[in-house]
Design an enzyme around this catalytic site. Sequence first.
Site, PDB file in Angstrom:
ATOM      1  N   GLY A 113       0.820  -1.211   0.000  1.00 27.13           N
ATOM      2  CA  GLY A 113       0.000   0.000   0.000  1.00 27.13           C
ATOM      3  C   GLY A 113       0.854   1.261   0.000  1.00 27.13           C
ATOM      4  O   GLY A 113       1.982   1.265  -0.509  1.00 27.13           O
ATOM      5  N   ASN A 114       0.325   2.305   0.625  1.00 28.80           N
ATOM      6  CA  ASN A 114       0.999   3.609   0.559  1.00 28.80           C
ATOM      7  C   ASN A 114       2.406   3.597   1.159  1.00 28.80           C
ATOM      8  O   ASN A 114       3.340   4.125   0.560  1.00 28.80           O
ATOM      9  CB  ASN A 114       0.135   4.667   1.247  1.00 28.80           C
ATOM     10  CG  ASN A 114      -1.031   5.058   0.360  1.00 28.80           C
ATOM     11  OD1 ASN A 114      -0.897   5.125  -0.860  1.00 28.80           O
ATOM     12  ND2 ASN A 114      -2.193   5.300   0.945  1.00 28.80           N
ATOM     13  N   ASP A 138      -8.108  -0.800   1.394  1.00 26.64           N
ATOM     14  CA  ASP A 138      -8.557   0.591   1.582  1.00 26.64           C
ATOM     15  C   ASP A 138      -8.774   1.343   0.264  1.00 26.64           C
ATOM     16  O   ASP A 138      -9.419   2.396   0.258  1.00 26.64           O
ATOM     17  CB  ASP A 138      -7.527   1.365   2.424  1.00 26.64           C
ATOM     18  CG  ASP A 138      -7.412   0.841   3.842  1.00 26.64           C
ATOM     19  OD1 ASP A 138      -8.315   0.091   4.265  1.00 26.64           O
ATOM     20  OD2 ASP A 138      -6.432   1.177   4.529  1.00 26.64           O
ATOM     21  N   ARG A 275     -26.373  -1.236  18.795  1.00 28.49           N
ATOM     22  CA  ARG A 275     -25.351  -2.266  18.954  1.00 28.49           C
ATOM     23  C   ARG A 275     -24.241  -1.994  17.937  1.00 28.49           C
ATOM     24  O   ARG A 275     -24.518  -1.483  16.849  1.00 28.49           O
ATOM     25  CB  ARG A 275     -25.922  -3.667  18.671  1.00 28.49           C
ATOM     26  CG  ARG A 275     -26.859  -4.197  19.740  1.00 28.49           C
ATOM     27  CD  ARG A 275     -26.122  -4.540  21.030  1.00 28.49           C
ATOM     28  NE  ARG A 275     -27.004  -5.167  22.002  1.00 28.49           N
ATOM     29  CZ  ARG A 275     -27.759  -4.524  22.893  1.00 28.49           C
ATOM     30  NH1 ARG A 275     -27.766  -3.198  22.915  1.00 28.49           N
ATOM     31  NH2 ARG A 275     -28.505  -5.198  23.744  1.00 28.49           N
TER      32      ARG A 275
HETATM   33  O1  F6P Z   1      -4.358  -0.821   5.419  1.00 26.81           O
HETATM   34  C1  F6P Z   1      -5.258  -1.842   5.566  1.00 26.81           C
HETATM   35  C2  F6P Z   1      -5.848  -1.880   6.960  1.00 26.81           C
HETATM   36  O2  F6P Z   1      -6.646  -3.032   7.043  1.00 26.81           O
HETATM   37  C3  F6P Z   1      -6.624  -0.650   7.370  1.00 26.81           C
HETATM   38  O3  F6P Z   1      -7.931  -0.620   6.856  1.00 26.81           O
HETATM   39  C4  F6P Z   1      -6.595  -0.792   8.868  1.00 26.81           C
HETATM   40  O4  F6P Z   1      -6.768   0.486   9.467  1.00 26.81           O
HETATM   41  C5  F6P Z   1      -5.226  -1.342   9.128  1.00 26.81           C
HETATM   42  O5  F6P Z   1      -4.836  -1.995   7.939  1.00 26.81           O
HETATM   43  C6  F6P Z   1      -5.133  -2.308  10.273  1.00 26.81           C
HETATM   44  O6  F6P Z   1      -3.805  -2.693  10.393  1.00 26.81           O
HETATM   45  P1  F6P Z   1      -3.251  -3.878  11.297  1.00 26.81           P
HETATM   46  O7  F6P Z   1      -3.603  -5.168  10.647  1.00 26.81           O
HETATM   47  O8  F6P Z   1      -1.787  -3.641  11.340  1.00 26.81           O
HETATM   48  O9  F6P Z   1      -3.920  -3.727  12.621  1.00 26.81           O
END
Ligand code: F6P
Length: 357
Positions: A113-114, A138, A275
Amino acid sequence: MKRRIGILTSGGDCPGLNATIRGVAKACYEKFGNDVEIVGINDGYYGLINGLCKEMKQSDFSGILTTGGTIFGTKRTPFKKMQIIEKDNVDKVKSMKETYKKQKLDCLLTLGGNGTHKTANLLSTEGLNVIGLPKTIDNDIWGTSVTFGFHTAVDTATDVIDRLHSTANSHGRILVAEIMGNKAGWLTLYSGVAGGADMIVIPEIPYDIEKLAEACEKRASKGFSIMAVAEGAFDKAEAKMKKKERAKYRAEQGLTTATSRIAKQIEEMTGCETRVCIPGHMLRGGSPSAYDRVLATKFGVHAAELIAKEKYGYAVAMINEVVSENKLIDVAGKTKFVPADDQIVKTAKDLGVSFGD
Ligand code: F6P
C-alpha cells in the site's frame, strides 16, 4: 539474458496478494522460460533488511490463485523509520541494498500500500530497479482507480451489513458496523451503498452527531437503522484537530474509534437501542473474489511486461480502465481520498443516505 527477480509483500495483507504473485511468476516463466529466477523475500522489507530470501521453483506458484494471505508473509516496517538508525544499530536502507546485491537481483517487485510505495520509491532513488504493485483493502493508493483486495473486502463488508439488517429489524435497533479504513472511506462507502446502509460515515466527510441522530429519528417509523462507519471517521470538532491532538483527546476521553461513541450518543439522543459490530480483520481474510483474481492477474502480468521492457521505478495502476503504470515518485507520499463530491457520494445522498454532514 538471465533475469533474477525478487518479490516481497509488505504492510497489511489482503486477498489477491498470492494471485498477483502467481500472475507475475507465470507470465515471467512464459516470457523468459529458463532465463528467469525468482527469489521470494519473506516478511516484506523486514526480510529484505535481514536477508530472509528463498529460491522459488515454478511449482511454488501453482495452487495459490484462490488462497488468502501471502505465501511470503508480511510485516509492517514503517517508512518513517526506514532512514533512522534505531537501537539495533542497523542501517536499514544499506542492508536492503546489500541483500539486493548479494542476491544478484535484477529487479525487486514490492506488493503493498501507501507505505510500501514510499519505501519502494526510496529504494528506486537509491538505484535499485523497483516495480510497485497496488495492494490494499482501503483502495487509497494515488493514481490507480482500484487496488487488488478492495473488491473482495467490499463483498465481505457488504455481507456483514446484509446480515445486520435482519437482526436490526427483529429487535428494532440501530446497528453500527465499523468498517476498516483509517484514512480513506472507500470501503465503508462502497459496502455501505451495496449493503443498503441508511447512514454512512467516512473520514473525508466529518460528521455532526445531531445530523446523524436526526437521520435515525427520520428512520424511526421503519423501526431500525443500519449505520456504516469507517474506523477512521471523526466529527466536525475533531476535524479541526491535528492527528496527534485528536489521538490525545480520544485517549483522555477513553475512546478508540468513532463507532462506539456514535452508538452511545445516538442511543442517548434518540432513545433507540444501538449495537456495534466490528468485523475487523475478517475484511482482510479469505479467498479473493473473481473480480480481484482477474485484477490481480492483470496487474501481475503487466509487471512482467515492465520487467521485459526493463521499465523500472514505476507502480502498476488502473488508469481509465486500462492497466498501466505511474512513476513511483508520483505515487509516493500521496493518498487517494474520497472526494466529497464523488459520484457515489451523490448517488447515496440522492437515495436519502445520511453522511451526518
Ligand atoms: O491498510 C489496511 C488496513 O486493514 C486498514 O484498513 C486498517 O486500518 C489497518 O490496515 C489495520 O492494520 P493492522 O492489521 O496492522 O492492525
